[in-house]
Design a protein around this motif. Sequence first.
Motif, PDB file in Angstrom:
ATOM      1  N   UNK A 119       0.863  -1.189  -0.069  1.00  0.00           N
ATOM      2  CA  UNK A 119      -0.134  -0.040   0.225  1.00  0.00           C
ATOM      3  C   UNK A 119       0.859   1.091   0.121  1.00  0.00           C
ATOM      4  N   UNK A 120       0.725   2.005  -1.174  1.00  0.00           N
ATOM      5  CA  UNK A 120       1.697   3.229  -1.310  1.00  0.00           C
ATOM      6  C   UNK A 120       0.847   4.429  -1.531  1.00  0.00           C
ATOM      7  N   UNK A 121       1.159   5.490  -0.891  1.00  0.00           N
ATOM      8  CA  UNK A 121       0.445   6.682  -1.166  1.00  0.00           C
ATOM      9  C   UNK A 121       1.445   7.794  -1.527  1.00  0.00           C
ATOM     10  N   UNK A 122       0.740   8.666  -2.756  1.00  0.00           N
ATOM     11  CA  UNK A 122       1.710   9.820  -3.221  1.00  0.00           C
ATOM     12  C   UNK A 122       0.737  10.984  -2.784  1.00  0.00           C
ATOM     13  N   UNK A 123       1.350  11.774  -1.904  1.00  0.00           N
ATOM     14  CA  UNK A 123       0.521  13.078  -1.412  1.00  0.00           C
ATOM     15  C   UNK A 123       0.473  14.167  -2.266  1.00  0.00           C
ATOM     16  N   UNK A 124      -0.352  15.173  -2.394  1.00  0.00           N
ATOM     17  CA  UNK A 124      -0.445  16.154  -3.059  1.00  0.00           C
ATOM     18  C   UNK A 124       0.946  17.065  -3.047  1.00  0.00           C
ATOM     19  N   UNK A 125       1.391  17.346  -1.946  1.00  0.00           N
ATOM     20  CA  UNK A 125       2.719  18.189  -1.834  1.00  0.00           C
ATOM     21  C   UNK A 125       3.786  17.248  -2.344  1.00  0.00           C
ATOM     22  N   UNK A 126       4.090  16.956  -3.554  1.00  0.00           N
ATOM     23  CA  UNK A 126       5.149  16.165  -3.925  1.00  0.00           C
ATOM     24  C   UNK A 126       6.505  16.640  -3.736  1.00  0.00           C
ATOM     25  N   UNK A 127       6.806  18.239  -3.511  1.00  0.00           N
ATOM     26  CA  UNK A 127       7.903  18.567  -3.181  1.00  0.00           C
ATOM     27  C   UNK A 127       8.518  18.071  -1.591  1.00  0.00           C
ATOM     28  N   UNK A 128       7.250  17.773  -0.957  1.00  0.00           N
ATOM     29  CA  UNK A 128       7.561  17.514   0.660  1.00  0.00           C
ATOM     30  C   UNK A 128       7.909  15.967   0.737  1.00  0.00           C
ATOM     31  N   UNK A 129       7.884  15.240  -0.339  1.00  0.00           N
ATOM     32  CA  UNK A 129       8.267  13.907  -0.294  1.00  0.00           C
ATOM     33  C   UNK A 129       9.588  13.627  -1.099  1.00  0.00           C
ATOM     34  N   UNK A 148      -3.266  11.329  -3.891  1.00  0.00           N
ATOM     35  CA  UNK A 148      -4.109  12.554  -3.312  1.00  0.00           C
ATOM     36  C   UNK A 148      -3.925  13.767  -4.150  1.00  0.00           C
ATOM     37  N   UNK A 149      -4.873  14.056  -4.743  1.00  0.00           N
ATOM     38  CA  UNK A 149      -5.098  15.332  -5.683  1.00  0.00           C
ATOM     39  C   UNK A 149      -4.005  15.229  -6.785  1.00  0.00           C
ATOM     40  N   UNK A 150      -3.891  14.212  -7.472  1.00  0.00           N
ATOM     41  CA  UNK A 150      -2.803  14.286  -8.334  1.00  0.00           C
ATOM     42  C   UNK A 150      -2.533  15.207  -9.452  1.00  0.00           C
ATOM     43  N   UNK A 151      -3.674  15.605  -9.965  1.00  0.00           N
ATOM     44  CA  UNK A 151      -3.843  16.505 -11.100  1.00  0.00           C
ATOM     45  C   UNK A 151      -3.839  17.913 -10.724  1.00  0.00           C
ATOM     46  N   UNK A 152      -3.981  18.516  -9.510  1.00  0.00           N
ATOM     47  CA  UNK A 152      -4.048  19.613  -9.070  1.00  0.00           C
ATOM     48  C   UNK A 152      -2.868  20.632  -9.620  1.00  0.00           C
ATOM     49  N   UNK A 153      -1.729  20.280  -9.761  1.00  0.00           N
ATOM     50  CA  UNK A 153      -0.663  21.064 -10.076  1.00  0.00           C
ATOM     51  C   UNK A 153      -0.343  20.874 -11.631  1.00  0.00           C
ATOM     52  N   UNK A 154      -1.180  20.138 -12.305  1.00  0.00           N
ATOM     53  CA  UNK A 154      -0.565  19.691 -13.573  1.00  0.00           C
ATOM     54  C   UNK A 154      -1.426  20.475 -14.991  1.00  0.00           C
ATOM     55  N   UNK A 155      -0.659  20.728 -16.005  1.00  0.00           N
ATOM     56  CA  UNK A 155      -1.620  21.199 -17.270  1.00  0.00           C
ATOM     57  C   UNK A 155      -2.171  19.847 -17.713  1.00  0.00           C
ATOM     58  N   UNK A 168      -6.387  42.995  -3.839  1.00  0.00           N
ATOM     59  CA  UNK A 168      -6.145  41.578  -3.368  1.00  0.00           C
ATOM     60  C   UNK A 168      -5.987  40.501  -4.579  1.00  0.00           C
ATOM     61  N   UNK A 169      -4.796  39.975  -4.705  1.00  0.00           N
ATOM     62  CA  UNK A 169      -4.370  38.956  -5.802  1.00  0.00           C
ATOM     63  C   UNK A 169      -4.699  37.596  -5.267  1.00  0.00           C
ATOM     64  N   UNK A 170      -5.508  36.742  -5.998  1.00  0.00           N
ATOM     65  CA  UNK A 170      -5.658  35.475  -5.794  1.00  0.00           C
ATOM     66  C   UNK A 170      -5.267  34.428  -6.834  1.00  0.00           C
ATOM     67  N   UNK A 171      -4.174  33.659  -6.472  1.00  0.00           N
ATOM     68  CA  UNK A 171      -3.428  32.912  -7.569  1.00  0.00           C
ATOM     69  C   UNK A 171      -4.141  31.422  -7.071  1.00  0.00           C
ATOM     70  N   UNK A 172      -4.956  30.675  -8.083  1.00  0.00           N
ATOM     71  CA  UNK A 172      -5.674  29.484  -8.179  1.00  0.00           C
ATOM     72  C   UNK A 172      -6.129  29.261  -6.641  1.00  0.00           C
ATOM     73  N   UNK A 173      -7.164  30.215  -6.169  1.00  0.00           N
ATOM     74  CA  UNK A 173      -7.688  30.174  -4.955  1.00  0.00           C
ATOM     75  C   UNK A 173      -8.596  28.839  -4.626  1.00  0.00           C
ATOM     76  N   UNK A 174      -8.943  28.128  -5.885  1.00  0.00           N
ATOM     77  CA  UNK A 174      -9.678  27.140  -5.432  1.00  0.00           C
ATOM     78  C   UNK A 174      -8.977  25.834  -5.773  1.00  0.00           C
ATOM     79  N   UNK A 175      -7.708  25.853  -6.014  1.00  0.00           N
ATOM     80  CA  UNK A 175      -7.028  24.499  -6.056  1.00  0.00           C
ATOM     81  C   UNK A 175      -7.222  23.682  -5.007  1.00  0.00           C
ATOM     82  N   UNK A 176      -7.560  22.474  -5.250  1.00  0.00           N
ATOM     83  CA  UNK A 176      -7.776  21.283  -4.256  1.00  0.00           C
ATOM     84  C   UNK A 176      -8.845  21.669  -3.078  1.00  0.00           C
ATOM     85  N   UNK A 177      -9.929  22.512  -3.578  1.00  0.00           N
ATOM     86  CA  UNK A 177     -11.025  22.955  -2.867  1.00  0.00           C
ATOM     87  C   UNK A 177     -12.192  22.387  -3.512  1.00  0.00           C
ATOM     88  N   UNK A 178     -13.169  21.870  -2.653  1.00  0.00           N
ATOM     89  CA  UNK A 178     -14.564  21.277  -3.116  1.00  0.00           C
ATOM     90  C   UNK A 178     -15.542  22.182  -3.694  1.00  0.00           C
TER      91      UNK A 178
END
Length: 508
Positions: free
Chosen positions: A82-92, A171-178, A425-435
Amino acid sequence: MDKITLGTRNVSIEFPGVKALSNVDFEIETGVIHALMGANGAGKSTLMKVLAGSNPGYTGDVLYNGNPVELRNPAAAKKLGIQIVYQEVDMALIPTLTVAENVMFNDLVMNMGHKQFVNYGKIRKDAKEALARLNVNIDVRRMCGTLTLAQKQMVLIARAVQSACNFLILDEPTAPLSDTETEELFRVVRHLRKTENLAVIFITHRIHEVLQICDSYTVMRNGEIVDTTPITPKTTSKEIVDKMLGRSFEENFPKQVCEIGEKAFEIDHLTEREGRVQDISMYVRKGEIVGLAGLVGGGKTELCKTIFGVYKKSDGIIRLNGKELNIKTPSDAVKNRIALVPEERRKEGVLVAETVTFNTTAASLDDYCTFSFVNDRKAAKKAEEYVKSLSIKTPSIKQKVAYLSGGNQQKVAVAKWLAADCDVYIFDEPTKGVDVGAKQEIFTLINNIAKEGNCVIYATCENSELLSITDRMYVMFDGRITAELETAKTSEDEIMHYATGATTVYTG
């Protein structure tokens, strides 16, 4: 191939003030791609962390092929594949190690203390083989810090599959992808299901992708499983959203009318020192929401960071209310009443190890200080006000932000700047990973900011959001503006036309 099953029986888990899971029964078998969906805070990540051994405090049973197993640490989960790849890839990943060392990291750690020397030839050979199993070609000698986000994700998936993986949790694998990178990820996932007989579990909010890639889906709400259903040609996004929210959902956000005033924020020929942003001219009027459209890598984030002083400008002028601003650092931007809610909220938008109170007052500490001392009671009162007015779901203002859902972390990031009382107010991808439910709340929040007569810049790759919430938009490609569009008179097709770098006028 023989099927292997993994699941839970009556699994519950509680955190301080929150019952995150309540008697959850869940099961998946190898050879399928399955989506796990739900609003922020529904329990998706908590359940998957139980299966990955990262939430040892659960009650109930985890079942492997129908037999109870103890998954109280990640090592126990990895032994069962059982393996998990978290959304924050830089942290891993470790950026100063090579691709090969990162792919084979688990083996390197396991062998520390047992062997005096590392066979780097074998490390590179095994890493190449793991990447080849994905049909992915990345130079294993490259430093991980030089890779794109999509490549880093492939390195983590390669790390997972080289360790006898049966169940791969993304976990949210496509959030940062084109879009192109997402298609490549989907190709890899389908390839793994076919050749390795893996079960792949997607934790995601992107319903159109679920309909495209998954065989079935499970919906969670308030720590419980609501429904598990196969995906058929008749499955609709609205059907899934209604289950997630427990009510009917209107897909298009109704734009609230704001009184738009005179030009207040202006940029003339702005160029970033490294060339990431080139010759940008734009303006925002009081009460106006202006979108920044474009594909991933088009320059939206870079422009936001250049305005805010994170990146250094080599040329150009920024004006607010007719006054030329000298912004060299983010501190200068804050002093000039400019706020940035960044894309990577956990890394840049909030301090996850600090409390809700600390985060909501961080950008305006002077307001809560007497001499050099913070008035804790005054700060707590202000934090309570924002928790209530923004509907931030937290058991306490003393809760660490790390334990809040993605949508609530985003609201805390916004509250920090509301407390600072900014003009832009500057919002950069404010709904990324948000339901979808939290997305509507964030839209309402941004509309209310504009209603106060503030200038709002809204940067996103989601064209549907731009069409829902903005008044005008600038389309970016390769660090430049390719078009200025009036939202009421444009379409997704026209936005995409200019976002791909077209120099011809769109004719429909």
